[in-house]
Design a protein around this motif. Sequence first.
Motif, PDB file in Angstrom:
ATOM      1  N   SER A  44       0.718  -1.111   0.286  1.00 38.47           N
ATOM      2  CA  SER A  44       0.128  -0.104   0.073  1.00 38.47           C
ATOM      3  C   SER A  44       0.756   1.294   0.023  1.00 38.47           C
ATOM      4  CB  SER A  44      -1.070  -0.087   1.165  1.00 38.47           C
ATOM      5  OG  SER A  44      -1.597   1.107   1.235  1.00 38.47           O
ATOM      6  N   ALA A  45       1.977   1.196   0.624  1.00 40.99           N
ATOM      7  CA  ALA A  45       2.660   2.555   0.968  1.00 40.99           C
ATOM      8  C   ALA A  45       3.604   2.729  -0.464  1.00 40.99           C
ATOM      9  CB  ALA A  45       3.828   2.321   1.963  1.00 40.99           C
ATOM     10  N   LEU A  46       4.020   1.591  -1.350  1.00 44.45           N
ATOM     11  CA  LEU A  46       4.470   1.791  -2.502  1.00 44.45           C
ATOM     12  C   LEU A  46       3.537   2.072  -3.532  1.00 44.45           C
ATOM     13  CD1 LEU A  46       6.572  -1.649  -2.609  1.00 44.45           C
ATOM     14  CD2 LEU A  46       7.432   0.500  -2.619  1.00 44.45           C
ATOM     15  N   GLY A  47       2.151   1.703  -3.361  1.00 41.54           N
ATOM     16  CA  GLY A  47       1.245   2.222  -4.453  1.00 41.54           C
ATOM     17  C   GLY A  47       1.113   3.585  -4.202  1.00 41.54           C
ATOM     18  N   VAL A  48       0.822   4.274  -3.024  1.00 37.22           N
ATOM     19  CA  VAL A  48       0.463   5.244  -2.681  1.00 37.22           C
ATOM     20  C   VAL A  48       1.656   6.543  -3.216  1.00 37.22           C
ATOM     21  CG1 VAL A  48       0.240   7.381  -1.131  1.00 37.22           C
ATOM     22  CG2 VAL A  48      -0.864   5.128  -0.634  1.00 37.22           C
ATOM     23  N   ALA A  49       3.084   6.139  -2.949  1.00 37.06           N
ATOM     24  CA  ALA A  49       4.062   6.878  -3.129  1.00 37.06           C
ATOM     25  C   ALA A  49       4.255   6.832  -4.607  1.00 37.06           C
ATOM     26  CB  ALA A  49       5.225   6.353  -2.578  1.00 37.06           C
ATOM     27  N   GLY A  50       4.237   5.620  -5.378  1.00 35.58           N
ATOM     28  CA  GLY A  50       4.425   5.513  -7.013  1.00 35.58           C
ATOM     29  C   GLY A  50       3.312   6.354  -7.474  1.00 35.58           C
ATOM     30  N   HIS A  51       2.032   5.895  -7.431  1.00 34.45           N
ATOM     31  CA  HIS A  51       0.982   6.715  -8.073  1.00 34.45           C
ATOM     32  C   HIS A  51       1.233   8.011  -7.966  1.00 34.45           C
ATOM     33  CE1 HIS A  51      -0.674   2.827  -8.435  1.00 34.45           C
ATOM     34  NE2 HIS A  51      -1.458   3.204  -9.433  1.00 34.45           N
ATOM     35  N   VAL A  52       1.448   8.562  -6.787  1.00 34.52           N
ATOM     36  CA  VAL A  52       1.530  10.332  -6.617  1.00 34.52           C
ATOM     37  C   VAL A  52       2.843  10.777  -7.465  1.00 34.52           C
ATOM     38  CG1 VAL A  52       1.830  11.944  -4.946  1.00 34.52           C
ATOM     39  CG2 VAL A  52       0.324  10.408  -4.240  1.00 34.52           C
ATOM     40  N   ALA A  53       3.928  10.010  -7.277  1.00 35.14           N
ATOM     41  CA  ALA A  53       5.017  10.629  -8.066  1.00 35.14           C
ATOM     42  C   ALA A  53       4.851  10.425  -9.427  1.00 35.14           C
ATOM     43  CB  ALA A  53       6.186   9.635  -7.512  1.00 35.14           C
ATOM     44  N   LYS A  54       4.349   9.581  -9.877  1.00 29.10           N
ATOM     45  CA  LYS A  54       3.896   9.175 -11.331  1.00 29.10           C
ATOM     46  C   LYS A  54       3.019  10.269 -11.817  1.00 29.10           C
ATOM     47  CE  LYS A  54       2.395   6.039 -15.004  1.00 29.10           C
ATOM     48  NZ  LYS A  54       3.818   5.846 -15.906  1.00 29.10           N
ATOM     49  N   GLY A  55       2.003  10.677 -11.103  1.00 31.55           N
ATOM     50  CA  GLY A  55       1.199  11.612 -11.227  1.00 31.55           C
ATOM     51  C   GLY A  55       1.919  13.007 -11.309  1.00 31.55           C
ATOM     52  N   ILE A  56       2.739  13.471 -10.507  1.00 34.36           N
ATOM     53  CA  ILE A  56       3.433  14.669 -10.564  1.00 34.36           C
ATOM     54  C   ILE A  56       4.274  14.770 -11.685  1.00 34.36           C
ATOM     55  CG2 ILE A  56       5.271  16.007  -9.532  1.00 34.36           C
ATOM     56  CD1 ILE A  56       4.042  15.162  -6.665  1.00 34.36           C
ATOM     57  N   ALA A  57       5.000  13.460 -12.000  1.00 36.46           N
ATOM     58  CA  ALA A  57       5.754  13.625 -13.525  1.00 36.46           C
ATOM     59  C   ALA A  57       5.053  13.913 -14.511  1.00 36.46           C
ATOM     60  CB  ALA A  57       6.614  12.410 -13.381  1.00 36.46           C
ATOM     61  N   LEU A  58       3.962  13.354 -14.819  1.00 32.25           N
ATOM     62  CA  LEU A  58       2.995  13.513 -15.922  1.00 32.25           C
ATOM     63  C   LEU A  58       2.488  15.066 -15.856  1.00 32.25           C
ATOM     64  CD1 LEU A  58       0.862  10.264 -15.892  1.00 32.25           C
ATOM     65  CD2 LEU A  58       2.443  10.992 -17.629  1.00 32.25           C
ATOM     66  N   ILE A  59       2.041  15.557 -14.682  1.00 27.47           N
ATOM     67  CA  ILE A  59       1.598  16.788 -14.494  1.00 27.47           C
ATOM     68  C   ILE A  59       2.871  17.880 -15.268  1.00 27.47           C
ATOM     69  CG2 ILE A  59       0.993  18.841 -13.043  1.00 27.47           C
ATOM     70  CD1 ILE A  59      -0.382  16.814 -11.534  1.00 27.47           C
ATOM     71  N   LEU A  60       3.979  17.721 -14.701  1.00 29.65           N
ATOM     72  CA  LEU A  60       5.283  18.350 -15.433  1.00 29.65           C
ATOM     73  C   LEU A  60       5.345  18.179 -16.626  1.00 29.65           C
ATOM     74  CD1 LEU A  60       7.640  17.776 -12.411  1.00 29.65           C
ATOM     75  CD2 LEU A  60       6.286  19.504 -12.773  1.00 29.65           C
ATOM     76  N   ALA A  61       5.099  17.049 -17.127  1.00 27.04           N
ATOM     77  CA  ALA A  61       5.370  16.848 -18.426  1.00 27.04           C
ATOM     78  C   ALA A  61       4.205  17.627 -19.251  1.00 27.04           C
ATOM     79  CB  ALA A  61       5.372  15.390 -18.968  1.00 27.04           C
ATOM     80  N   GLY A  62       3.018  17.377 -18.777  1.00 27.96           N
ATOM     81  CA  GLY A  62       1.846  18.165 -19.416  1.00 27.96           C
ATOM     82  C   GLY A  62       1.973  19.592 -19.387  1.00 27.96           C
ATOM     83  N   LEU A  63       2.254  20.217 -18.379  1.00 28.51           N
ATOM     84  CA  LEU A  63       2.741  21.594 -18.190  1.00 28.51           C
ATOM     85  C   LEU A  63       3.692  22.081 -19.508  1.00 28.51           C
ATOM     86  CD1 LEU A  63       3.107  22.184 -14.606  1.00 28.51           C
ATOM     87  CD2 LEU A  63       1.177  23.133 -16.066  1.00 28.51           C
ATOM     88  N   LEU A  64       4.736  21.212 -19.789  1.00 34.87           N
ATOM     89  CA  LEU A  64       5.504  21.758 -20.885  1.00 34.87           C
ATOM     90  C   LEU A  64       4.834  21.958 -22.095  1.00 34.87           C
ATOM     91  CD1 LEU A  64       8.996  19.742 -20.223  1.00 34.87           C
ATOM     92  CD2 LEU A  64       8.552  22.098 -19.803  1.00 34.87           C
ATOM     93  N   PHE A  65       3.987  21.015 -22.545  1.00 40.57           N
ATOM     94  CA  PHE A  65       3.327  20.981 -23.726  1.00 40.57           C
ATOM     95  C   PHE A  65       2.389  22.118 -23.756  1.00 40.57           C
ATOM     96  CE2 PHE A  65       3.440  16.163 -23.855  1.00 40.57           C
ATOM     97  CZ  PHE A  65       4.110  16.178 -25.044  1.00 40.57           C
ATOM     98  N   VAL A  66       1.846  22.603 -22.728  1.00 42.77           N
ATOM     99  CA  VAL A  66       0.659  23.786 -22.545  1.00 42.77           C
ATOM    100  C   VAL A  66       1.574  24.856 -22.526  1.00 42.77           C
ATOM    101  CG1 VAL A  66      -0.832  25.170 -21.180  1.00 42.77           C
ATOM    102  CG2 VAL A  66      -0.858  22.687 -21.197  1.00 42.77           C
ATOM    103  N   VAL A  67       2.911  25.050 -21.981  1.00 43.69           N
ATOM    104  CA  VAL A  67       3.542  26.445 -21.970  1.00 43.69           C
ATOM    105  C   VAL A  67       4.138  26.530 -23.484  1.00 43.69           C
ATOM    106  CG1 VAL A  67       5.764  27.262 -21.320  1.00 43.69           C
ATOM    107  CG2 VAL A  67       4.119  26.436 -19.454  1.00 43.69           C
ATOM    108  N   ALA A  68       4.505  25.522 -24.207  1.00 41.42           N
ATOM    109  CA  ALA A  68       5.092  25.393 -25.174  1.00 41.42           C
ATOM    110  C   ALA A  68       4.191  25.899 -26.261  1.00 41.42           C
ATOM    111  CB  ALA A  68       5.641  24.201 -25.763  1.00 41.42           C
TER     112      ALA A  68
END
Length: 275
Positions: free
Chosen positions: A199-223
């Motif tokens: 459960s701890a791995l799932g929480v940390a992993g999904h949150v981190a992956k989500g943050i990484a995707l948001i950062l990548a998506g922001l680059l598309f929007v800013v570009a």
Amino acid sequence: MSDEDTALGEAANAAEAVSNTRVLDVVARSGFAVMALLHIVIGAIAIALAFGQPGQAEPTGAIEQLAANPWGPGVMWAGLIGCAGLSLWQLSEATLRARHLPAGQRLGKLISSGFLAVAYGSVGLTFAGFAVGLRGDSGDSTRDFSTALVQGPLGVPALIALGLTVIGVGIYFIVKGVRKQFKEELHHFEGTRRGRMISALGVAGHVAKGIALILAGLLFVVAAATNRPGESTGLDGSLKALRDHPAGPFLLMAIAAGLISYGLFALVRARFGRM
């Protein structure tokens, strides 16, 4: 119901039955294991980036690391097969099985599983490229794709829509992690030390992956907003941009640890997950 609707329904049921076969189950599970390995390698590369070392913290960089090993060619073909199977399984989730969901959930499943089907298919193509000796930089590919998209009929709005979609998927991963909705995908381990660790791995992993995707998506929007599609460089570019901020290395280390956690969780998902 017309004869045509009945025929379509029967065809969909037959296709769903095929998607539930043991063969696709095994191949899709191997795909989860492949993606787990990639997340662990990407996390390790991100840690190296935090200390100023070179590297590409994205699937192509991770696949390049795996290809450099003596058993690289075999790993490349195995990765292709696993990702192709996982992509087909996610596609069936987005279409065939989503039709049984309530109308309110159907669209969300179509977007999330459809996005993952495309993502896994793209990773599979990268494995195929390395397997036949064609290597590329995903940052360059992302820039080329963004430039071509901006020059298309819909142009900037299309690139913004893509960025917002990636951000939306990132938010979905964060919510899924915080609410522990990933538990629905696993056979129960509740009440055990192993269950709490998963459960701890799932929480940390999904949150981190989500943050990484948001950062990548922001680059598309800013570009798109600045009309500079060449600045959309995917996950690797977003993590390197984060590194350049004062607290960047610490945040990058946290995201890297989360990506490794997601990889470990995905290994558990590959073995014990519900399909």
